[in-house]
Design an enzyme around this catalytic site. Structure first.
Site, mmCIF file in Angstrom:
data_model
loop_
_atom_site.group_PDB
_atom_site.id
_atom_site.type_symbol
_atom_site.label_atom_id
_atom_site.label_comp_id
_atom_site.label_asym_id
_atom_site.label_seq_id
_atom_site.Cartn_x
_atom_site.Cartn_y
_atom_site.Cartn_z
ATOM 1 N N SER A 140 112.128 44.877 15.358
ATOM 2 C CA SER A 140 111.573 46.140 15.837
ATOM 3 C C SER A 140 110.057 46.163 15.597
ATOM 4 C CB SER A 140 112.284 47.308 15.171
ATOM 5 O OG SER A 140 111.946 48.532 15.763
ATOM 6 N N GLU A 179 116.496 49.918 22.235
ATOM 7 C CA GLU A 179 116.785 48.540 22.634
ATOM 8 C C GLU A 179 116.490 48.323 24.109
ATOM 9 O OE1 GLU A 179 117.662 44.737 21.191
ATOM 10 O OE2 GLU A 179 117.212 46.660 20.225
ATOM 11 N N HIS A 186 119.834 48.876 18.949
ATOM 12 C CA HIS A 186 118.732 48.645 18.025
ATOM 13 C C HIS A 186 119.242 48.888 16.602
ATOM 14 C CE1 HIS A 186 114.363 48.011 18.254
ATOM 15 N NE2 HIS A 186 114.198 48.860 17.249
#
Length: 606
Positions: free
Chosen positions: A174, A284, A315
């Site tokens: 991330s 995501e 994510h």
């Protein structure tokens, strides 16, 4: 290629530039990073051994003006080859990084996974919403200068006593994935491998500065304008992996993202293909779009990379843990270490101890000789044999054992396995010359020599002092030592022996300056007297305490002698209720039922 996934390996296909819609095509002219201007000069201020191969380093950062914690997972062969140096793998956290532990060890199996890898794993702790960048301004109480710290201040420390080479890889998820790419690009030659797992790989495309601003406010209340200025400021372009792609030539690259749809690690909702992790779905999808744009740019530039588009997944940490396992062969090859651990087996007494303690896992090294015996390293600890039986040592106790020098240190070889304490609070191992006790509240600390002997005589952790809370240390400027415990401390000196000081008497002792004050070292442990009172004798006086009166000093001399003649606390004066204090022409001390004055050579009891 990764089985079961849609993968694409990009290779050099020619020259030219392709700009995606809303993304600037021209690479920014990089100014020298603040890191190169600030220089090094960081100081390692504290080390805590969390296991035999996990350490927490506190580093005083000149650029950030505060101690920064970095945890390091030491290489598989750290113990068996004490002169060897090892490549480094930097593991960067996500937007919600905490100040307690890097998410890679808190959320994934990274510690166990790297246990058989011959790399030093570098885990910066903290940096919530920082993007591991040098910020333009302070914000939210933080002075973020992470690029300077990671690329200039930290390396000399790692390359010193922590035996780390200048061969490095970086893996980020991330926020950390974005950072891994721009740090590798902005500091050419620093990293040999860079991986982005669900990173945002364009920062200047349409809407991305606003999306980053929203995410940073949500994760800690940070303002992206303090980081790189307004979206039109040059710093945004100078940290955009897409615009910096040309500077990644020669770095082994790995980029992955999911699709945002429900995957094997998600809880599905009532809507087909939609998980209950709604925020993770959106993030995501954004990562997938920016990763595709970035991959296209690499392809256009002829820069090879391993690009992995997963058919599902949100994510979230389980996917990044999975991806770490998949990228390892490429990372290992890029930094020049074997992908697999060498063959080994546990035999003899060590093999028997390993079989009896299955939690210790598989062997990582062959058995090897150390002074006085044999040791072998396992995934979750070590087994030592000093000639009187093999014993496992692991976890925080194993870390404290390493800090004290292991079998070659003051403790010698273990003489017991790790055992639980009778009160259920803690764990301990006994050694030839001491013990190590651990609880979640106090940590792991060695107790040895005459201090352990007296602590044991008083009842170990079940006695008046409780568990140790620190290491034994020399007393400053005096021939002696002291060790802290939950309820007090144990002092030892050649002239006075070994004695405990605790509770309210300890607090009063602190007011006098400890052993460096006028009282000096204790000459006794706490002694009970009437009315559940207590006192300790010291070199120059005593401290008395009772529920009714509190703790007060009585200095050796005329007042003490007068009180003694009256029968101490059992006499007509009772317990002291003050320290000695000055009066016109002399001194006075008050007691429960009277007072004593000294005027020149005249001592009077009132």
């Amino acid at each position: 290629m990764v089985a079961g996934a849609l993968t694409a390996t990009l290779v050099a296909v020619g020259s030219g530039t392709v700009a995606s819609v809303g993304v600037a095509a021209a690479a920014p002219a990089l100014s020298a990073p603040a890191a190169t201007q600030a220089g090094a000069g960081a100081v390692l201020s504290n080390v805590e051994w969390l296991s035999d191969r996990k350490v927490a380093l506190w580093i005083d950062s000149p650029s950030m003006g505060t101690p920064i914690q970095v945890q390091v997972l030491l290489a598989r062969d750290w113990n068996i080859t004490p002169d060897a140096k090892f490549p480094a793998v930097f593991m960067l956290d996500g937007l919600r990084a905490t100040d307690e532990e890097n998410g890679w060890t808190y959320e994934t199996d990274a510690e166990a996974f790297f246990a058989d890898k011959n790399v030093n794993v570098v885990l910066p702790v903290g940096g919530e919403s920082s993007f591991y960048a040098d910020w333009a301004d302070q914000d939210n109480g933080r002075n973020y200068q992470w690029e300077t710290f990671l690329t200039q201040e930290l390396p000399p420390i790692l390359e010193g006593q922590w035996r780390t080479t200048q061969t490095r890889g970086v893996v980020g998820l991330s926020m950390g994935g974005t950072s891994a790419m721009f740090l590798a690009a902005r500091n050419q030659g620093f990293f040999d491998f860079a991986a982005s797992l669900s990173g945002m790989l364009t920062t200047t495309s349409l809407g991305m500065p606003q999306a980053i601003q929203y995410a940073m406010i949500d994760a800690g209340g940070f303002d992206s304008r303090a980081m790189w200025g307004p979206p039109s400021a040059p710093a945004w372009a100078e940290h955009d992996p897409y615009l910096l792609a040309e500077h990644l030539r020669g770095v082994s690259l790995y980029v992955s993202s999911g699709s945002g749809t429900t995957g094997p690690y998600d809880q599905p909702s009532d809507i087909p293909g939609v998980s209950t992790n709604y925020a993770g779905m959106g993030l995501e999808i954004l990562s997938r779009l920016t990763s595709q744009t970035f991959a296209t740019k690499l392809n256009t530039l002829g820069i090879p990379a391993q690009i992995v588009y997963r058919p599902s997944g949100t994510h979230s940490w389980p996917y990044w843990e999975f991806e770490l396992h998949q990228l390892w062969p490429q990372l290992a090859n890029a930094i020049g270490v074997p992908v697999d651990k060498p063959a080994c087996s546990a035999e003899g007494s060590i093999g028997g101890a390993a079989a009896a303690n299955g939690w210790i896992g598989d062997c990582l090294t062959p058995a090897y000789q150390v002074a006085g015996g044999t040791v072998q390293d396992f995934r979750f600890g070590r087994i030592f044999d000093g000639g009187s039986g093999a014993q496992p040592v692991a976890g925080r106790i194993g870390g404290e054992y390493s800090r004290t020098g292991g079998p070659g240190g003051a403790l010698g070889f273990p003489t017991s396995p790790e055992l639980g304490t009778p009160d259920g609070r803690g764990r301990f191992n006994h050694f030839q010359n001491g013990s190590i006790y651990w609880t979640p509240q106090t940590g792991a600390h060695a107790v040895g020599g005459v201090i352990r002997d007296e602590w044991a005589r008083q009842g170990w952790e079940g006695g008046p002092l409780g568990y140790p809370v620190g290491a034994e240390v020399p007393t400053p400027g005096k021939d002696g030592a002291v060790q802290g415990f939950e309820i007090g401390a144990m002092y030892t000196s050649p002239a006075n022996g070994t004695h405990a000081v605790q509770g309210e008497i300890m607090r009063k002792y602190a007011e006098t300056g400890w052993e460096g004050g006028w009282l000096g070292f204790p000459k006794t442990s706490e002694i009970p007297v009437k009315d559940n009172g207590r006192f300790n004798e010291f070199e120059a006086g005593n401290i008395y305490w009772s529920h009714a009166t509190g703790a007060w000093t009585v200095e050796l001399g005329p007042i003490f002698d007068a009180w003694e003649r009256e029968g101490y606390e059992n006499g007509r004066l009772g317990f002291p209720i003050s320290d000695k204090f000055a009066i016109p022409g002399g001194v006075q001390q008050n007691f429960q039922f009277g007072y004593v004055t000294v005027m020149g050579d005249t001592v009077e009891v009132h």
